[in-house]
Each structure stands twice: as structure tokens, then as C-alpha cells.
Enzyme design. Structure first.
Site, PDB file in Angstrom:
ATOM      1  N   ASP A  65      -3.119   8.125   7.655  1.00  0.00           N
ATOM      2  CA  ASP A  65      -3.972   7.557   8.470  1.00  0.00           C
ATOM      3  C   ASP A  65      -3.337   6.764   9.514  1.00  0.00           C
ATOM      4  OD1 ASP A  65      -2.764   5.352   6.935  1.00  0.00           O
ATOM      5  OD2 ASP A  65      -4.544   4.943   5.762  1.00  0.00           O
TER       6      ASP A  65
ATOM      7  N   HIS B 266      -0.092   4.893   7.046  1.00  0.00           N
ATOM      8  CA  HIS B 266       0.578   5.545   5.851  1.00  0.00           C
ATOM      9  C   HIS B 266       0.880   6.779   6.343  1.00  0.00           C
ATOM     10  CE1 HIS B 266      -2.121   2.235   4.672  1.00  0.00           C
ATOM     11  NE2 HIS B 266      -0.878   1.716   3.809  1.00  0.00           N
TER      12      HIS B 266
ATOM     13  N   SER C 196       0.772  -1.233   0.116  1.00  0.00           N
ATOM     14  CA  SER C 196       0.082  -0.085  -0.061  1.00  0.00           C
ATOM     15  C   SER C 196       0.858   1.367   0.148  1.00  0.00           C
ATOM     16  CB  SER C 196      -0.973   0.008   1.124  1.00  0.00           C
ATOM     17  OG  SER C 196      -0.119  -0.078   2.274  1.00  0.00           O
TER      18      SER C 196
END
Length: 363
Positions: free
Chosen positions: A329, A332, A40
Site C-alpha cells: 500500500d 508497507h 504496523s
């Protein structure tokens, strides 16, 4: 070190110009293509097209990105996006989004929640583990790219000059080794033997990329996972700004990674396997935020599920100053952090070693 930190602060001040870099890329093209693999941290939208709950194709993700919520797990661009800009290339599109390959400037195969081990990340749905990503790249090399080149020699030269970016392994800890109720890896392997398992497996996969034509490969360390809001808030009994036990685990992987990449470079002719040594940089930014122009390195900028330990909640406006936050978040970083990592990899001498990206493209 003080001069290096001052340069970091200047880079953070320059982040206000990032939108212009996204919209107008006037840099000369330094490499023919950028191919991206990982999780991600680099996913640009592949998970949007997979049956998984791990997606970032909704606001407030992408609030500072010209394309909006594209599937990037941050407010703006990723390390791969900034590196593409430095190379004078278009941003590498997610592999799963294209119907027919019409250009040869690179693709992004990264997939959120997946990792090096095939079982990592399957609890939230389908994702592309690193082997599956390389399977898709092999399909690109054998079926799609030959249509754009006159002969095999031209294709091989193109691949040898292209840049390959890899960032993976974090989920093998957060979504595997540190989840004893779902996985038995922590019972089967000591911390050191698990790090060796991961790096040996990664080495085999990087060698597979080499056999498919890759020669210039940058592989990033795992960042200080113990400093993520998700881990901090799940270990409230811990003192300090980070969970040292988790950082110690990923540091074992990082130490092994440096050795693996050096060995690959020395044994595979014509190769340059570059270490993206971002752990120390990002840890220092978290511990000494003011040096880097940051004001908050422990709270997510967006409002997340489960008290800051998860993804952003759909539709809720984020903080007003994301460029002063380290984390977007629960897991990340913001694009401000990604920008500095990419800038240092391209121009500096302490992140991408033994050769920075600006020198790598000249080899």
C-alpha cells in the site's frame, strides 16, 4: 556484493513456497518463544481490537495469508511471521486477542500508527505506544507466565533464551515530526536532536525489557521512508525515486540506534542487543529492483485512497503480481520484501549484526 545480490534474487524466487511454510512448519524449535513489539510493520491484529481507523482486517489485506485479513498491513506474512517460522515456532498471536495464556511460545504487542513517543499516532484513534506495549508484556511476565512455570528460575531461563523483536520509530517521523500542523516537534527539535530524543527514549524502554527478563533483542532500523509511495506522491516536485530529505532524517536515527544498541550490550550483563540493519538492503532493492526480482518499487500493489498515498480500498482486487512489487500500500512492503529481510537476519551477515539470528539462538 554481486554474489550477495544473486542470493537475494534466489530468495525472491523461493517466495512461491511461502504458503507451505505458513501451513506446515517442520523447522526444529530453536528458541522457546518470540515476543514482538513495534508498529504496523509487525502488527498482527492488535489494532483490530482498538478504537482506531488504522486497521487492516479487510480485503485485499491478507490475500496471500492463510488466515486472510488478520490485521497485518501487507498481503501475506510480516518479518515477525517469517522469523517465527525460522525459529520453529507458531506465529506470535496478537496480545489483545487472547483470553487466557495457554502456551508460552510468544505474543505480539505491536500496534499500527504508534511509536516511541507517547503522543505519536493519536490522531487516528487509540494505539499502543511502546511503553504501553511493554506494560502489557510486564503483565504477561508477572501474572500470566508464572502459571506455566514451576518456579521463578525456570521462567527467567525461558525469558533469557526467548527472542525479542522490535521495529518502531517510523511513525515518530511520518506521524509526528513531519506533521507540523498537528505536532510541534519539528519546531522544538532539530533533526539531530529529535533523533537523539527518540533513541534515548528507545534505549530506556529496551533497558526496561531487559529488567523484565529479555536478553536477546533484535531492533530494526527505520527503512527508507522517503521512498514510500505516500511520500513520493506528496512531494511531486522532487526528483529521483526517493525524497532524500526524509531519508536523511531517518538515517540520523539509524546512526544513533547502532551506538545505543552497542552500549546496551556492553553495559547490561548477559545481553545481546542486535541491530537489524535493513535500511541499506531495502533502499538498494528500491533503486535496483531487477537485481531482486522486482519490477515495481514506486507504486502500491493494491488500489489505495488518495492516489496511492494511503491504505488499500476495501474489496478492490490488488495487482496480479504482488511478489514483483516492493510496496503493498502507500506505506508497507509486500511479504516478498519481508521474507528477504527475515532470511538475511537469520542466515546472513549484513542485516542482523554483530550476530545473525541463527547464531544468536546458540548463545
Amino acid at each position: 556484493m554481486r554474489g550477495e545480490n544473486h542470493m537475494m534474487f534466489v530468495l525472491f524466487c523461493l517466495i512461491v513456497f511461502s504458503h507451505f511454510l505458513h501451513l506446515v512448519n517442520s523447522n526444529p524449535q530453536l528458541a522457546p518463544a518470540l515476543y514482538v513489539f513495534g508498529d504496523s510493520l509487525l502488527d498482527s491484529g492488535n489494532n483490530n481490537l482498538l478504537p482506531t481507523a488504522a486497521r487492516a482486517n479487510f480485503k485485499p489485506y491478507g490475500v496471500d495469508f492463510p488466515g486472510g485479513a488478520t490485521g497485518r498491513f501487507t498481503n501475506g506474512g510480516t518479518v515477525a511471521d517469517f522469523i517465527a517460522e525460522f525459529l520453529g515456532l507458531p506465529l506470535s498471536p496478537p496480545y489483545l486477542s487472547f483470553r487466557q495464556l495457554e502456551t508460552s511460545t510468544g505474543l505480539n504487542y505491536a500496534s499500527s500508527t504508534c511509536g516511541i513517543l507517547p503522543e505519536t499516532g493519536n490522531s487516528l484513534g487509540k494505539c499502543l505506544n511502546l511503553d504501553e506495549q511493554i506494560d502489557l508484556f510486564e503483565k504477561t511476565v508477572t501474572e500470566e507466565l508464572p502459571k506455566l512455570f514451576k518456579n521463578t528460575e525456570g521462567l527467567l531461563e525461558y525469558l533469557s533464551k526467548s527472542i525479542f523483536l522490535v521495529a518502531t520509530g517510523s511513525n515518530d517521523y511520518s506521524g509526528n515530526y513531519l506533521q507540523p500542523n498537528r505536532y510541534d516537534s519539528s519546531r522544538l527539535y532539530s533533526p539531530l536532536s529529535f533523533a537523539q530524543l527518540l533513541t534515548q527514549s528507545l534505549s530506556q524502554k529496551l533497558e526496561r525489557l531487559y529488567k523484565l527478563g529479555a536478553r536477546k533483542v533484535i531492533t530494526f532500523e527505520i527503512g527508507p521512508s522517503g521512498c514510500q509511495p505516500a511520500n513520493l506522491r506528496q512531494h511531486m516536485h522532487k526528483n529521483g525515486q526517493c525524497v532524500d530529505e526524509i531519508n536523511n532524517l531517518v538515517s540520523l536515527f539509524n546512526d544513533q540506534l547502532a551506538t545505543v544498541l552497542s552500549k546496551l550490550t556492553s553495559t547490561l550483563p548477559g545481553s545481546a542487543f542486535i541491530l537489524g540493519r535493513d535500511y541499506r538492503l531495502t533502499y538498494d532493492a528500491i533503486i535496483n529492483p531487477s537485481t531482486y526480482g522486482l519490477t515495481d518499487t514506486s507504486d502500491p500493489c493494491c488500489t489505495t485512497w488518495l492516489n496511492g498515498t494511503s491504505a488499500c480500498i476495501l474489496g478492490i482486487a490488488p495487482c496480479a503480481n504482488p511478489n514483483e512489487h516492493f510496496f503493498w500500500d502507500g506505506y508497507h512492503p509486500t511479504e516478498a520484501v519481508y521474507s528477504v529481510i527475515a532470511s538475511q537476519c537469520f542466515n546472513g551477515d549484513s542485516v542482523c549484526i554483530p550476530t545473525n539470528l541463527k547464531m544468536l539462538v546458540q548463545i
